[in-house]
Scaffold this motif. Structure first.
Motif, mmCIF file in Angstrom:
data_model
loop_
_atom_site.group_PDB
_atom_site.id
_atom_site.type_symbol
_atom_site.label_atom_id
_atom_site.label_comp_id
_atom_site.label_asym_id
_atom_site.label_seq_id
_atom_site.Cartn_x
_atom_site.Cartn_y
_atom_site.Cartn_z
ATOM 1 N N ARG A 133 1.696 -1.849 7.268
ATOM 2 C CA ARG A 133 2.706 -2.690 8.315
ATOM 3 C C ARG A 133 3.426 -2.846 6.977
ATOM 4 N NH1 ARG A 133 -0.483 -5.320 11.825
ATOM 5 N NH2 ARG A 133 -0.489 -3.253 13.439
ATOM 6 N N CYS A 134 4.796 -3.706 7.197
ATOM 7 C CA CYS A 134 5.881 -4.539 6.550
ATOM 8 C C CYS A 134 5.304 -6.142 7.034
ATOM 9 C CB CYS A 134 7.232 -4.028 6.768
ATOM 10 S SG CYS A 134 8.724 -5.653 6.243
ATOM 11 N N ILE A 135 5.182 -6.151 5.596
ATOM 12 C CA ILE A 135 4.896 -8.287 6.313
ATOM 13 C C ILE A 135 5.657 -8.782 6.167
ATOM 14 C CG2 ILE A 135 2.949 -7.944 4.689
ATOM 15 C CD1 ILE A 135 4.580 -9.448 2.608
ATOM 16 N N GLY A 136 6.944 -8.440 6.925
ATOM 17 C CA GLY A 136 8.427 -8.552 7.161
ATOM 18 C C GLY A 136 8.352 -8.656 8.355
ATOM 19 N N CYS A 137 8.922 -7.585 8.760
ATOM 20 C CA CYS A 137 9.688 -7.218 10.326
ATOM 21 C C CYS A 137 8.497 -6.784 10.698
ATOM 22 C CB CYS A 137 10.551 -6.629 9.674
ATOM 23 S SG CYS A 137 10.098 -4.709 9.713
ATOM 24 N N GLY A 138 7.082 -6.224 10.482
ATOM 25 C CA GLY A 138 6.056 -5.815 10.825
ATOM 26 C C GLY A 138 6.212 -4.425 10.962
ATOM 27 N N VAL A 139 7.393 -3.232 10.938
ATOM 28 C CA VAL A 139 7.914 -1.851 11.160
ATOM 29 C C VAL A 139 5.939 -1.025 11.045
ATOM 30 C CG1 VAL A 139 8.985 -1.033 8.972
ATOM 31 C CG2 VAL A 139 9.094 -0.088 11.694
ATOM 32 N N THR A 140 5.511 0.305 11.307
ATOM 33 C CA THR A 140 4.131 0.374 10.420
ATOM 34 C C THR A 140 5.138 1.856 9.829
ATOM 35 O OG1 THR A 140 2.908 -0.172 13.178
ATOM 36 C CG2 THR A 140 2.599 2.301 11.761
ATOM 37 N N TYR A 141 4.146 1.804 8.990
ATOM 38 C CA TYR A 141 4.105 2.755 7.936
ATOM 39 C C TYR A 141 2.729 3.754 8.257
ATOM 40 C CZ TYR A 141 8.618 1.279 6.766
ATOM 41 O OH TYR A 141 10.160 0.556 6.229
ATOM 42 N N GLN A 142 3.589 5.392 8.170
ATOM 43 C CA GLN A 142 1.913 5.848 8.267
ATOM 44 C C GLN A 142 1.390 5.848 6.120
ATOM 45 O OE1 GLN A 142 0.465 7.739 10.347
ATOM 46 N NE2 GLN A 142 1.468 6.228 11.458
ATOM 47 N N LEU A 143 -0.030 5.884 5.928
ATOM 48 C CA LEU A 143 -0.815 5.913 4.392
ATOM 49 C C LEU A 143 0.450 7.628 3.897
ATOM 50 C CD1 LEU A 143 -3.753 5.427 4.473
ATOM 51 C CD2 LEU A 143 -1.896 3.755 4.527
ATOM 52 N N ASP A 144 1.090 8.507 4.776
ATOM 53 C CA ASP A 144 1.766 9.560 3.547
ATOM 54 C C ASP A 144 2.627 9.339 4.053
ATOM 55 O OD1 ASP A 144 -1.172 11.511 3.662
ATOM 56 O OD2 ASP A 144 0.119 12.121 5.486
ATOM 57 N N TRP A 145 3.714 8.562 3.575
ATOM 58 C CA TRP A 145 4.766 7.916 3.915
ATOM 59 C C TRP A 145 5.108 7.359 2.387
ATOM 60 C CZ3 TRP A 145 6.454 3.457 2.871
ATOM 61 C CH2 TRP A 145 8.672 3.173 2.682
ATOM 62 N N VAL A 146 3.292 5.957 2.638
ATOM 63 C CA VAL A 146 3.272 5.417 1.553
ATOM 64 C C VAL A 146 2.999 5.797 -0.115
ATOM 65 C CG1 VAL A 146 2.400 3.264 0.242
ATOM 66 C CG2 VAL A 146 2.851 3.181 2.989
ATOM 67 N N LYS A 147 2.062 6.477 0.712
ATOM 68 C CA LYS A 147 1.597 7.109 -1.191
ATOM 69 C C LYS A 147 2.194 8.384 -1.851
ATOM 70 C CE LYS A 147 -2.465 10.052 -2.522
ATOM 71 N NZ LYS A 147 -1.865 10.202 -3.665
ATOM 72 N N GLN A 148 3.817 8.989 -0.360
ATOM 73 C CA GLN A 148 3.988 10.220 -1.120
ATOM 74 C C GLN A 148 4.905 9.034 -2.734
ATOM 75 O OE1 GLN A 148 6.987 11.675 1.084
ATOM 76 N NE2 GLN A 148 8.008 13.010 0.119
ATOM 77 N N ARG A 149 6.105 7.897 -2.111
ATOM 78 C CA ARG A 149 6.604 7.274 -2.890
ATOM 79 C C ARG A 149 5.961 6.349 -4.000
ATOM 80 N NH1 ARG A 149 8.127 8.153 1.711
ATOM 81 N NH2 ARG A 149 10.629 8.562 2.196
ATOM 82 N N PHE A 150 4.532 6.121 -3.330
ATOM 83 C CA PHE A 150 3.721 5.541 -5.000
ATOM 84 C C PHE A 150 3.064 6.536 -5.979
ATOM 85 C CE2 PHE A 150 -0.410 4.449 -6.517
ATOM 86 C CZ PHE A 150 0.094 2.613 -6.715
ATOM 87 N N ASP A 151 2.937 7.334 -5.105
ATOM 88 C CA ASP A 151 3.055 8.997 -6.363
ATOM 89 C C ASP A 151 4.242 9.028 -7.065
ATOM 90 O OD1 ASP A 151 0.163 8.781 -6.143
ATOM 91 O OD2 ASP A 151 0.692 10.451 -4.632
ATOM 92 N N ALA A 152 5.422 8.599 -6.682
ATOM 93 C CA ALA A 152 6.584 8.823 -7.307
ATOM 94 C C ALA A 152 7.245 8.787 -8.725
ATOM 95 C CB ALA A 152 8.033 8.790 -6.629
#
Length: 253
Positions: A133-152
């Motif tokens: 979750r975004c700590i600012g606006c609270g929008v939810t993200y799936q972990l796959d989305w985070v991992k794709q960007r983190f791995d990049a």
């Protein structure tokens, strides 16, 4: 009263469950250890090897955010492989039977939901690590989305909406407790006639206040935990045995 042995403890617990109209379970890390989820606080646990990253540090430091996500993804196989244990399934059986209106949990592993308890009836005091979750606006993200960007590029991503940091949907040290969850946990504790604390050391506040809140409002208090807790002397029944073995007899069909 401390159960002299597992059998007598289970029998006494069964009598208390049968007599109760409204049961509120309160669960900690101990209920999930048989599922392969480590107890972070125990000797040899994750936090004895890796210092927890406080919320302020996560917010202030890109390096801290990168490390937080590195640790989370290192645990992904453990969380992904975990299935509800006997304790989770027993509580789900009581939930389906109408005895348990909701479960209060300190856990972040989503196993109560996976056991068949409706997500709205799992009161997560410390959040949930299976999404972000975004700590600012609270929008939810799936972990796959985070991992794709983190791995990049090896860097923790920011929110695509407001550019604030994205964090697992857990409550870190120094981060405010979720108001809605705390309020609902308070109401449940005040209006049950049996409160069962399961697998919690009862040392993390304010969550550790709920068992005595229930007791002070007239509920009978049961504590199921391998190690002694500071609240054992106030409990009507203390069972210091394996949680899966203790609750296994209450798993329904």
């Amino acid at each position: 009263m401390i159960a002299s042995d597992l059998r007598s403890g289970v029998e006494r617990l069964g009598d208390m469950i049968a007599a109760a109209k409204t049961i509120v379970p309160f669960t900690g890390a101990g209920i999930s250890t048989e599922c392969g989820i480590p107890d972070f606080r125990s000797p040899g646990g994750v936090w004895t090897r890796n210092r927890p990253i406080p919320f302020e540090e996560f917010v202030a430091s890109q390096g801290a955010r990168d490390e937080a996500w590195r640790r989370r993804f290192a645990m992904e196989d453990t969380f992904a492989a975990a299935k509800p244990g006997r304790g989770h399934r027993a509580l789900a059986s009581l939930y389906r039977a109408g005895k348990v209106p909701a479960v209060i949990t300190q856990n972040i592993d989503n196993l109560h939901q996976n056991s068949g308890i409706a997500p709205d009836d799992v009161i997560e005091l410390h959040g949930n690590t299976t999404y972000a979750r975004c700590i600012g606006c609270g929008v939810t993200y799936q972990l796959d989305w985070v991992k794709q960007r983190f791995d990049a590029d090896g860097a923790a991503p920011d929110c695509t909406v407001c550019a604030e940091p994205v964090k697992t949907a857990t409550v870190s040290f120094g981060q405010a407790m979720p108001e809605d969850a705390m309020q609902r946990a308070t109401e449940l504790s005040q209006h049950c006639d049996l409160f069962i604390a399961i697998g919690s050391s009862l040392v993390v506040w304010p969550a550790a206040g709920f068992p005595m809140m229930a007791k002070n409002c007239g509920a009978r208090l049961v504590i199921i935990n391998r190690e002694p807790t500071d609240q054992d002397d106030s409990a009507d029944l203390v069972i210091r045995h394996d949680i899966g073995e203790t609750l296994g007899p209450f798993v329904g069909n």
